[in-house]
Design a protein around this motif. Sequence first.
Motif, mmCIF file in Angstrom:
data_model
loop_
_atom_site.group_PDB
_atom_site.id
_atom_site.type_symbol
_atom_site.label_atom_id
_atom_site.label_comp_id
_atom_site.label_asym_id
_atom_site.label_seq_id
_atom_site.Cartn_x
_atom_site.Cartn_y
_atom_site.Cartn_z
ATOM 1 N N ARG A 19 -83.149 40.620 -38.664
ATOM 2 C CA ARG A 19 -83.947 41.442 -39.589
ATOM 3 C C ARG A 19 -83.092 42.570 -40.172
ATOM 4 N NH1 ARG A 19 -87.674 39.331 -35.766
ATOM 5 N NH2 ARG A 19 -89.578 38.621 -36.805
ATOM 6 N N VAL A 20 -82.222 43.132 -39.348
ATOM 7 C CA VAL A 20 -81.305 44.170 -39.842
ATOM 8 C C VAL A 20 -80.357 43.563 -40.881
ATOM 9 C CG1 VAL A 20 -79.331 45.617 -39.166
ATOM 10 C CG2 VAL A 20 -81.453 45.662 -37.826
ATOM 11 N N ALA A 21 -79.794 42.407 -40.576
ATOM 12 C CA ALA A 21 -78.855 41.761 -41.500
ATOM 13 C C ALA A 21 -79.543 41.439 -42.826
ATOM 14 C CB ALA A 21 -78.299 40.485 -40.860
ATOM 15 N N ALA A 22 -80.763 40.940 -42.771
ATOM 16 C CA ALA A 22 -81.481 40.588 -44.010
ATOM 17 C C ALA A 22 -81.724 41.821 -44.866
ATOM 18 C CB ALA A 22 -82.813 39.916 -43.667
ATOM 19 N N ARG A 23 -82.098 42.932 -44.224
ATOM 20 C CA ARG A 23 -82.344 44.165 -44.985
ATOM 21 C C ARG A 23 -81.067 44.684 -45.629
ATOM 22 N NH1 ARG A 23 -86.370 43.573 -41.720
ATOM 23 N NH2 ARG A 23 -88.303 44.788 -41.802
ATOM 24 N N LEU A 24 -79.966 44.652 -44.889
ATOM 25 C CA LEU A 24 -78.697 45.140 -45.447
ATOM 26 C C LEU A 24 -78.278 44.275 -46.636
ATOM 27 C CD1 LEU A 24 -76.818 45.913 -42.121
ATOM 28 C CD2 LEU A 24 -77.617 47.593 -43.804
ATOM 29 N N ARG A 25 -78.416 42.969 -46.493
ATOM 30 C CA ARG A 25 -78.055 42.073 -47.606
ATOM 31 C C ARG A 25 -78.938 42.358 -48.821
ATOM 32 N NH1 ARG A 25 -77.470 37.518 -43.323
ATOM 33 N NH2 ARG A 25 -75.203 37.410 -43.082
ATOM 34 N N ALA A 26 -80.221 42.600 -48.590
ATOM 35 C CA ALA A 26 -81.125 42.906 -49.707
ATOM 36 C C ALA A 26 -80.716 44.196 -50.409
ATOM 37 C CB ALA A 26 -82.564 43.008 -49.204
ATOM 38 N N LEU A 27 -80.057 45.091 -49.679
ATOM 39 C CA LEU A 27 -79.558 46.336 -50.280
ATOM 40 C C LEU A 27 -78.205 46.132 -50.949
ATOM 41 C CD1 LEU A 27 -80.428 48.832 -47.361
ATOM 42 C CD2 LEU A 27 -81.499 48.754 -49.630
ATOM 43 N N GLY A 28 -77.704 44.893 -50.890
ATOM 44 C CA GLY A 28 -76.422 44.592 -51.519
ATOM 45 C C GLY A 28 -75.219 44.943 -50.659
ATOM 46 N N ARG A 29 -75.445 45.160 -49.375
ATOM 47 C CA ARG A 29 -74.335 45.541 -48.479
ATOM 48 C C ARG A 29 -73.765 44.323 -47.761
ATOM 49 N NH1 ARG A 29 -74.161 51.252 -46.598
ATOM 50 N NH2 ARG A 29 -75.401 52.369 -48.136
ATOM 51 N N PRO A 30 -72.459 44.235 -47.672
ATOM 52 C CA PRO A 30 -71.867 43.108 -46.958
ATOM 53 C C PRO A 30 -72.127 43.203 -45.458
ATOM 54 C CG PRO A 30 -70.161 44.625 -47.675
ATOM 55 C CD PRO A 30 -71.451 45.147 -48.241
ATOM 56 N N VAL A 31 -72.371 42.055 -44.857
ATOM 57 C CA VAL A 31 -72.745 41.969 -43.444
ATOM 58 C C VAL A 31 -71.851 40.955 -42.757
ATOM 59 C CG1 VAL A 31 -74.565 41.161 -41.876
ATOM 60 C CG2 VAL A 31 -75.160 42.599 -43.836
ATOM 61 N N ARG A 32 -71.430 41.284 -41.548
ATOM 62 C CA ARG A 32 -70.763 40.306 -40.682
ATOM 63 C C ARG A 32 -71.603 40.162 -39.421
ATOM 64 N NH1 ARG A 32 -64.984 41.978 -39.500
ATOM 65 N NH2 ARG A 32 -64.582 41.048 -41.544
ATOM 66 N N ILE A 33 -71.988 38.938 -39.105
ATOM 67 C CA ILE A 33 -72.754 38.684 -37.889
ATOM 68 C C ILE A 33 -71.803 38.660 -36.691
ATOM 69 C CG2 ILE A 33 -74.228 37.017 -36.672
ATOM 70 C CD1 ILE A 33 -75.554 38.287 -39.155
ATOM 71 N N GLY A 34 -72.192 39.341 -35.623
ATOM 72 C CA GLY A 34 -71.431 39.287 -34.376
ATOM 73 C C GLY A 34 -72.229 38.537 -33.330
ATOM 74 N N SER A 35 -71.772 37.343 -32.998
ATOM 75 C CA SER A 35 -72.427 36.576 -31.938
ATOM 76 C C SER A 35 -71.455 35.492 -31.489
ATOM 77 C CB SER A 35 -73.745 35.956 -32.432
ATOM 78 O OG SER A 35 -73.528 34.700 -33.029
ATOM 79 N N ARG A 36 -71.795 34.809 -30.411
ATOM 80 C CA ARG A 36 -70.877 33.786 -29.891
ATOM 81 C C ARG A 36 -70.721 32.649 -30.875
ATOM 82 N NH1 ARG A 36 -74.253 33.036 -24.587
ATOM 83 N NH2 ARG A 36 -75.747 33.022 -26.303
ATOM 84 N N ALA A 37 -71.771 32.383 -31.690
ATOM 85 C CA ALA A 37 -71.707 31.270 -32.638
ATOM 86 C C ALA A 37 -71.093 31.677 -33.976
ATOM 87 C CB ALA A 37 -73.119 30.721 -32.867
ATOM 88 N N ALA A 38 -70.806 32.978 -34.150
ATOM 89 C CA ALA A 38 -70.287 33.446 -35.443
ATOM 90 C C ALA A 38 -68.800 33.122 -35.563
ATOM 91 C CB ALA A 38 -70.524 34.940 -35.583
ATOM 92 N N ASP A 39 -68.297 33.277 -36.775
ATOM 93 C CA ASP A 39 -66.874 33.058 -37.044
ATOM 94 C C ASP A 39 -66.306 34.304 -37.707
ATOM 95 O OD1 ASP A 39 -64.398 32.028 -37.465
ATOM 96 O OD2 ASP A 39 -64.976 30.832 -39.216
ATOM 97 N N PRO A 40 -65.457 35.109 -37.030
ATOM 98 C CA PRO A 40 -64.961 34.892 -35.678
ATOM 99 C C PRO A 40 -66.050 35.156 -34.644
ATOM 100 C CG PRO A 40 -64.239 37.046 -36.482
ATOM 101 C CD PRO A 40 -64.944 36.375 -37.631
ATOM 102 N N PRO A 41 -65.948 34.507 -33.493
ATOM 103 C CA PRO A 41 -66.969 34.711 -32.458
ATOM 104 C C PRO A 41 -66.851 36.089 -31.817
ATOM 105 C CG PRO A 41 -65.237 33.271 -31.657
ATOM 106 C CD PRO A 41 -64.920 33.539 -33.088
ATOM 107 N N PHE A 42 -68.006 36.606 -31.390
ATOM 108 C CA PHE A 42 -68.053 37.844 -30.602
ATOM 109 C C PHE A 42 -68.816 37.542 -29.324
ATOM 110 C CE2 PHE A 42 -70.202 41.489 -28.922
ATOM 111 C CZ PHE A 42 -69.272 42.501 -28.999
ATOM 112 N N ASP A 43 -68.196 37.837 -28.183
ATOM 113 C CA ASP A 43 -68.866 37.577 -26.901
ATOM 114 C C ASP A 43 -68.745 38.825 -26.037
ATOM 115 O OD1 ASP A 43 -69.835 36.703 -24.464
ATOM 116 O OD2 ASP A 43 -68.726 34.793 -24.501
ATOM 117 N N TRP A 44 -69.890 39.401 -25.655
ATOM 118 C CA TRP A 44 -69.865 40.582 -24.786
ATOM 119 C C TRP A 44 -69.097 40.308 -23.502
ATOM 120 C CZ3 TRP A 44 -70.587 45.298 -26.168
ATOM 121 C CH2 TRP A 44 -71.481 45.633 -27.173
ATOM 122 N N ASP A 45 -69.119 39.066 -23.047
ATOM 123 C CA ASP A 45 -68.477 38.730 -21.773
ATOM 124 C C ASP A 45 -66.976 38.507 -21.907
ATOM 125 O OD1 ASP A 45 -70.950 38.841 -20.535
ATOM 126 O OD2 ASP A 45 -71.369 36.727 -20.958
#
Length: 270
Positions: A19-45
Amino acid sequence: MTNSDLTLVLGGTGKTGRRVAARLRALGRPVRIGSRAADPPFDWDDPATWAAPLAGVGAAYVTYQPDLAFPGAAETVGAFARLAASAGVRRLVLLSGRGEDGALAAERAVAAAGIEWAVVRSAFFMQNFTEDFLADAVAEGMVALPAGTVAEPFVDAEDVADVAVAALTGRVPLGRVYEVTGPRALTFAEAADVVTAAGRAVEYVPVTVDGFVAGAVGAGVPAEVAAPLGQLFATVLDGRNAEPAGGVAEALGRPPRDFAAFAATAWGTR
Ligand SMILES: NC(=O)c1ccc[n+]([C@@H]2O[C@H](COP(=O)([O-])OP(=O)(O)OC[C@H]3O[C@@H](n4cnc5c(N)ncnc54)[C@H](OP(=O)(O)O)[C@@H]3O)[C@@H](O)[C@H]2O)c1
């Protein structure tokens, strides 16, 4: 558009993150998702994965997994916040939870990183009933939790995201906590009645912590996750968080959404 407009949204496919990512994109702001499935991946562990997603980032929305109440969370979040600061990130917004010592320690660690910060300290999400661990139980008509007759001011993840985006974009004062809840506290039995009235028949069954953990393990949750989850619920659902707080109105100048409105949208027939 410069790199510094880029916002890293950790957990960016999760309940508040997407929901945060969708709102930022609607404001025209570039977004990078951070998660294990993202590219590049982000893993807290795996801290070796943290640097690449931080490259060129101006602000980050920080949602920790599995939960800030789990052992070691504050140290891990603190290490991430310091790495973000050294990578040139200017602002961090942490999703936190109410009434929990580990969450408080993580909040302090983010505030100590030496860059702009805000905390969105949240009540129990309404969307836990529709998008997460209670969704199957609701579909089966019975929600069993170690919450007794305690009331909880459930908050809509849409409101959490609105407050987080206001902080990420600097539209509200930073360097402070926004304690976000719904407008009123409901017991889980009352919440079940609201869900039933909206169109999905469901019953709340209070269980002991041990009963909850056994049920979770029986449903396939690993014991090392189920046990701290049971402890977390025993802590935050002991009545300490029953009082609604004003963070949504403070940040947005409007009241938070009520559980009945959420239920009508989620389960209503029209
Ligand atoms: N649920 C609530 O009611 C509530 C209330 C207050 C505060 N909180 C806080 O919210 C935070 C998130 O909880 P949530 O229940 O809302 O989860 P969620 O956002 O639904 O979590 C899913 C997201 O986290 C990512 N993820 C899962 N494991 C990860 C890992 N090891 N490393 C990096 N990303 C990972 C997932 O993507 P991948 O699968 O691709 O990795 C997905 O994007 C917790 O710290 C909790 O303290 C929750």
